[in-house]
Scaffold this motif. Structure first.
Motif, PDB file in Angstrom:
ATOM      1  N   VAL A  73       3.749  23.443 -20.435  1.00 30.24           N
ATOM      2  CA  VAL A  73       3.743  22.457 -19.361  1.00 30.24           C
ATOM      3  C   VAL A  73       4.354  21.165 -19.877  1.00 30.24           C
ATOM      4  N   LEU A  74       5.375  20.673 -19.189  1.00 29.71           N
ATOM      5  CA  LEU A  74       6.028  19.410 -19.519  1.00 29.71           C
ATOM      6  C   LEU A  74       5.768  18.451 -18.369  1.00 29.71           C
ATOM      7  N   GLY A  75       5.161  17.300 -18.681  1.00 25.25           N
ATOM      8  CA  GLY A  75       4.790  16.380 -17.617  1.00 25.25           C
ATOM      9  C   GLY A  75       5.128  14.949 -17.940  1.00 25.25           C
ATOM     10  N   ALA A  76       5.142  14.136 -16.908  1.00 26.67           N
ATOM     11  CA  ALA A  76       5.470  12.726 -17.051  1.00 26.67           C
ATOM     12  C   ALA A  76       4.310  11.959 -17.669  1.00 26.67           C
ATOM     13  N   GLY A  77       4.638  11.010 -18.543  1.00 29.17           N
ATOM     14  CA  GLY A  77       3.630  10.124 -19.109  1.00 29.17           C
ATOM     15  C   GLY A  77       2.967  10.681 -20.344  1.00 29.17           C
ATOM     16  N   ARG A  78       2.369   9.792 -21.103  1.00 28.25           N
ATOM     17  CA  ARG A  78       1.691  10.214 -22.328  1.00 28.25           C
ATOM     18  C   ARG A  78       0.325   9.558 -22.449  1.00 28.25           C
ATOM     19  N   SER A  79      -0.344   9.362 -21.327  1.00 25.75           N
ATOM     20  CA  SER A  79      -1.684   8.791 -21.343  1.00 25.75           C
ATOM     21  C   SER A  79      -2.705   9.903 -21.533  1.00 25.75           C
TER      22      SER A  79
END
Length: 378
Positions: free
Chosen positions: A140-146
């Motif tokens: 899974v590749l997703g936006a953001g790194r929070s």
């Protein structure tokens, strides 16, 4: 709209761009050739490995192939084709048309920018930092790194793993048994990745991109609508991801011959299989139509699955397709449904129906209409 109403996106070729040659009329050919060679070598050095910001993504075979160069004084623009693979997931390189910008720094050229070529679709990392979550059978590749985004992606990876298991049980043919899921930050970002208006995806939980037909299909991606997906129940998310993973699994067996009622109906059949959902629960729009006497006269045509139309009509098409596949599995057996899918991608539907079910399109339609009356009327 029922939970797993999707349409397959057929991948379109990226538009070709017109580039003026570096060697303008009257310019010394040797000088132009030397400058173009310097620019190509600068791009090659810069692109020898993925950028450090992408270190968490399992990229391999990363390469930029420069196809043309345009110089504008101390600036230059290289048209390039990016090729890469997601290690363990892509069977062949995925591609992306890029525009690389360079400036002359003394006697050398230096890359200062990299973006999608005009008219080309962006990559996930063009939209900002990318977080990565790995499941046993999913990436899974997703936006953001929070911390919050990473928890969300980990949950989607777990759901995708369960979807892969459900698909494998429904589709016993050989397939990779793993999926890549992209989770953009917003609906607009999703639409940008897919190159279509955001309104096409507003009520959807996810879609699948890919190329139909036999042969390597490296770019199959399940793309989640973060807004629609967040509104689904846990069961709804499982149904959506199973539907989309089914499209990935059946891709090699799907061709332009395959009717959409069969490809979409099979994906819904795999998704609802074992849930205990009744026909009326899973296809309420079609149930209402049948109860008021509007029994469909034919299996849904391919045009019924298009974007931008009447959402009720679209839902009825998906419900009818699902119940056609459910009928086949109930009456002729699940193995016969799988065989029909495989043959329908290689030969005319009438031939495939005769060879697997011993009927013809008219006979299947009549059986389906009877099935709708039995399953959807109170």
């Amino acid at each position: 709209m029922p939970l797993a109403r999707r349409a397959v996106l057929r991948a379109l070729p990226l538009p070709l761009l017109s580039w003026a040659p570096l060697a303008a009329c009257g310019a010394p050919a040797g000088t132009a050739d030397a400058v173009e060679g310097d620019i190509r070598r600068a791009v090659a050095r810069w692109s020898a490995a993925p950028p450090g910001a992408l270190a968490g993504i399992p990229l391999e075979d990363w390469a930029y192939e420069v196809t043309s160069v345009r110089r504008d004084g101390a600036r230059a623009f290289a048209r390039a084709e990016l090729r890469y693979r997601l290690a363990g997931y892509d069977t062949a390189p995925a591609g992306s048309a890029r525009e690389v910008e360079l400036v002359r720094d003394g006697a050398a050229w230096r890359v200062t920018g990299d973006r999608p070529a005009p008219g080309a679709l962006p990559q996930p990392w063009d939209q900002g930092p990318v977080a990565v979550a790995r499941g046993a059978r999913s990436l899974v590749l997703g936006a953001g790194r929070s911390e919050r985004s990473e928890q969300t992606l980990s949950g989607i990876a777990a759901e995708a793993d369960r979807a892969v298991a459900a698909v494998t049980a429904a589709w016993p043919q050989r397939w990779a048994g793993r999926v890549v899921v992209l989770v953009p930050g917003t609906l607009d970002a999703m639409a940008a990745l897919l190159g279509r208006p955001a309104s096409d995806y507003r009520d959807l939980g996810a879609v699948t991109t890919g190329r139909v037909g036999a042969g390597p299909a490296p770019a199959d991606r399940v793309v989640v609508n973060p807004e629609g997906y967040a509104e689904l129940s846990e069961e709804g998310r499982r149904i959506v991801l199973t539907h989309e993973a089914t499209h990935v699994a059946t891709r090699a067996a799907t061709s332009e011959r395959t009717p959409l009622w069969l490809s979409e109906g099979f994906a819904d059949w795999a998704a609802y299989r074992g849930t205990g959902r009744t026909a009326a629960e899973a296809a309420p729009e079609l149930a209402r139509a049948v109860r008021r006497g509007a029994l469909p006269g034919a299996l849904p045509a391919d045009e019924a699955f298009g974007f931008g139309g009447d959402p009720e009509a679209l839902a009825r098409a998906y419900g009818g397709a699902w119940l056609a596949c459910r009928l086949i599995a109930d009456r002729w057996g699940e193995a016969a449904l799988v065989r029909l899918y495989g043959r329908a991608g290689r030969e005319p539907l009438a031939t495939a129906l005769a060879g697997t079910l011993g009927t013809d399109p008219a006979g299947l339609t009549r059986a389906w209409q009877t099935y709708l009356r039995e399953e959807l009327r109170p």
